[in-house]
Design an enzyme around this catalytic site. Sequence first.
Site, PDB file in Angstrom:
ATOM      1  N   SER A 120      86.041  21.032  -7.401  1.00  0.00           N
ATOM      2  CA  SER A 120      86.799  21.026  -6.134  1.00  0.00           C
ATOM      3  C   SER A 120      88.045  20.159  -6.231  1.00  0.00           C
ATOM      4  CB  SER A 120      85.966  20.430  -5.001  1.00  0.00           C
ATOM      5  OG  SER A 120      84.804  21.144  -4.807  1.00  0.00           O
ATOM      6  N   TYR A 166      74.148  26.003  -3.009  1.00  0.00           N
ATOM      7  CA  TYR A 166      74.104  25.813  -1.551  1.00  0.00           C
ATOM      8  C   TYR A 166      74.830  26.924  -0.783  1.00  0.00           C
ATOM      9  CZ  TYR A 166      78.817  23.703  -1.851  1.00  0.00           C
ATOM     10  OH  TYR A 166      80.137  23.475  -2.090  1.00  0.00           O
ATOM     11  N   GLU A 167      75.633  27.716  -1.491  1.00  0.00           N
ATOM     12  CA  GLU A 167      76.280  28.859  -0.837  1.00  0.00           C
ATOM     13  C   GLU A 167      75.331  30.057  -0.773  1.00  0.00           C
ATOM     14  OE1 GLU A 167      80.513  29.600  -2.187  1.00  0.00           O
ATOM     15  OE2 GLU A 167      79.804  28.272  -3.774  1.00  0.00           O
ATOM     16  N   HIS A 207      78.166  27.741  -6.038  1.00  0.00           N
ATOM     17  CA  HIS A 207      77.128  26.719  -5.895  1.00  0.00           C
ATOM     18  C   HIS A 207      75.843  27.321  -5.341  1.00  0.00           C
ATOM     19  CE1 HIS A 207      81.100  24.816  -5.420  1.00  0.00           C
ATOM     20  NE2 HIS A 207      80.567  23.759  -6.005  1.00  0.00           N
ATOM     21  N   ASN A 254      84.837   9.769  -3.531  1.00  0.00           N
ATOM     22  CA  ASN A 254      84.438   8.922  -2.391  1.00  0.00           C
ATOM     23  C   ASN A 254      83.269   8.062  -2.831  1.00  0.00           C
ATOM     24  OD1 ASN A 254      83.117  11.808  -2.190  1.00  0.00           O
ATOM     25  ND2 ASN A 254      81.647  10.340  -1.343  1.00  0.00           N
ATOM     26  N   HIS A 289      84.591  16.963   3.639  1.00  0.00           N
ATOM     27  CA  HIS A 289      85.051  17.763   2.500  1.00  0.00           C
ATOM     28  C   HIS A 289      86.558  17.612   2.274  1.00  0.00           C
ATOM     29  CE1 HIS A 289      84.901  20.866  -0.531  1.00  0.00           C
ATOM     30  NE2 HIS A 289      85.877  21.507   0.078  1.00  0.00           N
ATOM     31  N   HIS A 342      88.693  25.770  -4.073  1.00  0.00           N
ATOM     32  CA  HIS A 342      88.355  26.542  -5.277  1.00  0.00           C
ATOM     33  C   HIS A 342      89.213  27.792  -5.310  1.00  0.00           C
ATOM     34  CE1 HIS A 342      84.598  24.534  -6.716  1.00  0.00           C
ATOM     35  NE2 HIS A 342      84.692  24.019  -5.510  1.00  0.00           N
ATOM     36  N   ALA A 391      83.860  17.118  -8.547  1.00  0.00           N
ATOM     37  CA  ALA A 391      84.089  16.021  -7.608  1.00  0.00           C
ATOM     38  C   ALA A 391      82.717  15.458  -7.276  1.00  0.00           C
ATOM     39  CB  ALA A 391      84.758  16.552  -6.357  1.00  0.00           C
ATOM     40  N   MET A 413      76.909  18.413  -6.305  1.00  0.00           N
ATOM     41  CA  MET A 413      76.116  19.608  -6.006  1.00  0.00           C
ATOM     42  C   MET A 413      76.350  20.731  -7.012  1.00  0.00           C
ATOM     43  SD  MET A 413      77.005  19.569  -1.964  1.00  0.00           S
ATOM     44  CE  MET A 413      77.017  18.003  -1.051  1.00  0.00           C
ATOM     45  N   SER A 414      76.770  20.378  -8.203  1.00  0.00           N
ATOM     46  CA  SER A 414      77.088  21.428  -9.187  1.00  0.00           C
ATOM     47  C   SER A 414      76.734  20.952 -10.590  1.00  0.00           C
ATOM     48  CB  SER A 414      78.587  21.756  -9.108  1.00  0.00           C
ATOM     49  OG  SER A 414      79.364  20.665  -9.556  1.00  0.00           O
TER      50      SER A 414
HETATM   51  N1  HPA Z   1      77.840  13.683  -2.385  1.00  0.00           N
HETATM   52  C1  HPA Z   1      77.597  14.901  -2.900  1.00  0.00           C
HETATM   53  N2  HPA Z   1      78.565  15.660  -3.396  1.00  0.00           N
HETATM   54  C2  HPA Z   1      79.818  15.181  -3.384  1.00  0.00           C
HETATM   55  C3  HPA Z   1      80.121  13.923  -2.847  1.00  0.00           C
HETATM   56  C4  HPA Z   1      79.078  13.134  -2.314  1.00  0.00           C
HETATM   57  O1  HPA Z   1      79.268  12.012  -1.832  1.00  0.00           O
HETATM   58  N3  HPA Z   1      81.479  13.765  -2.984  1.00  0.00           N
HETATM   59  C5  HPA Z   1      81.946  14.877  -3.592  1.00  0.00           C
HETATM   60  N4  HPA Z   1      80.948  15.734  -3.840  1.00  0.00           N
END
Ligand code: HPA
Length: 272
Positions: A34, A89-90, A87, A231, A243, A65, A117, A207-208
């Site tokens: 991302s 989750y999609e 992903h 973050n 996001h 993306h 990310a 998440m990937s």
């Molecule tokens: N958690 C999960 N996935 C992420 C995060 C997070 O803090 N930041 C970017 N992708």
Amino acid sequence: MSAIAAHDPSVERLARSLSEHEVRDFDAVFVLGSGLGSFAERLSDARAIPYAALDGMPQSRVAGHAGRLVLGELAGRRVLVQQGRVHLYEGWSPREVTRAVRAFCRSGAKLVVLTNAAGGLRREWPAGTLMRIRDHVSLQGRAPLATHERGAARVWDEALGAALELGARDAGVALEAGVYAALLGPSYETPAEIRWLAGAGADAVGMSTALEAVAARASGARVCGISLITNQAAGISPTPLAHEEVVAAGAAAAERFSAVLERALPHLCAAR
Ligand code: HPA
């Protein structure tokens, strides 16, 4: 853990489609997470192929993306860049999540660089920190391998990791190293989950990546990767995350991130 069926004709279909688009003879594959797509702008003689033009290439609807492959030259090598991934989750299955990387391996990929990310679990790492993925903890509860496939005990390649470090040194950019925890998402973690993950040895969370890494390795490629800490994870940072923040942090760090990958490429190829 659920295993997937042995034969997946959709991988062969996609590999055939890649061949029809003359996607072959590349030295390395980069899968961009991302907000990290701008690395592809460094390629010369670049040719973009939208996912829609490829037979069976799953396409993400997540913001940030792009949804295309870019084939081109970088640092005297031929590289394939995947701008955008899908992903779990999609709603995509493990088979769909790993279809692209499997097709690349079918098309001759021997070296796969996965990026993402991620949230950071270390207080001393501000947003914008780059972390080489030393290993992962997969907590997605899904397996990308068929029953006959043998997963490797070591998915993340130490020699390629060292090559990433050399690239960071050459680029004059700090590169940390750590363990990536892959969760299902799509919600970000709770502070309690982050405390638990820290106890489990994780340094970053996302998440990937984990399924792709396992599938690429099982398909015979060598694998390395970098997380951009966009973050501080929940409870580490006092502010709730969004996001948009993840995408913005990607854009802010894009130059450093891309410089490391570019400068690492000759070292990666030499380490092969
Ligand atoms: N958690 C999960 N996935 C992420 C995060 C997070 O803090 N930041 C970017 N992708």
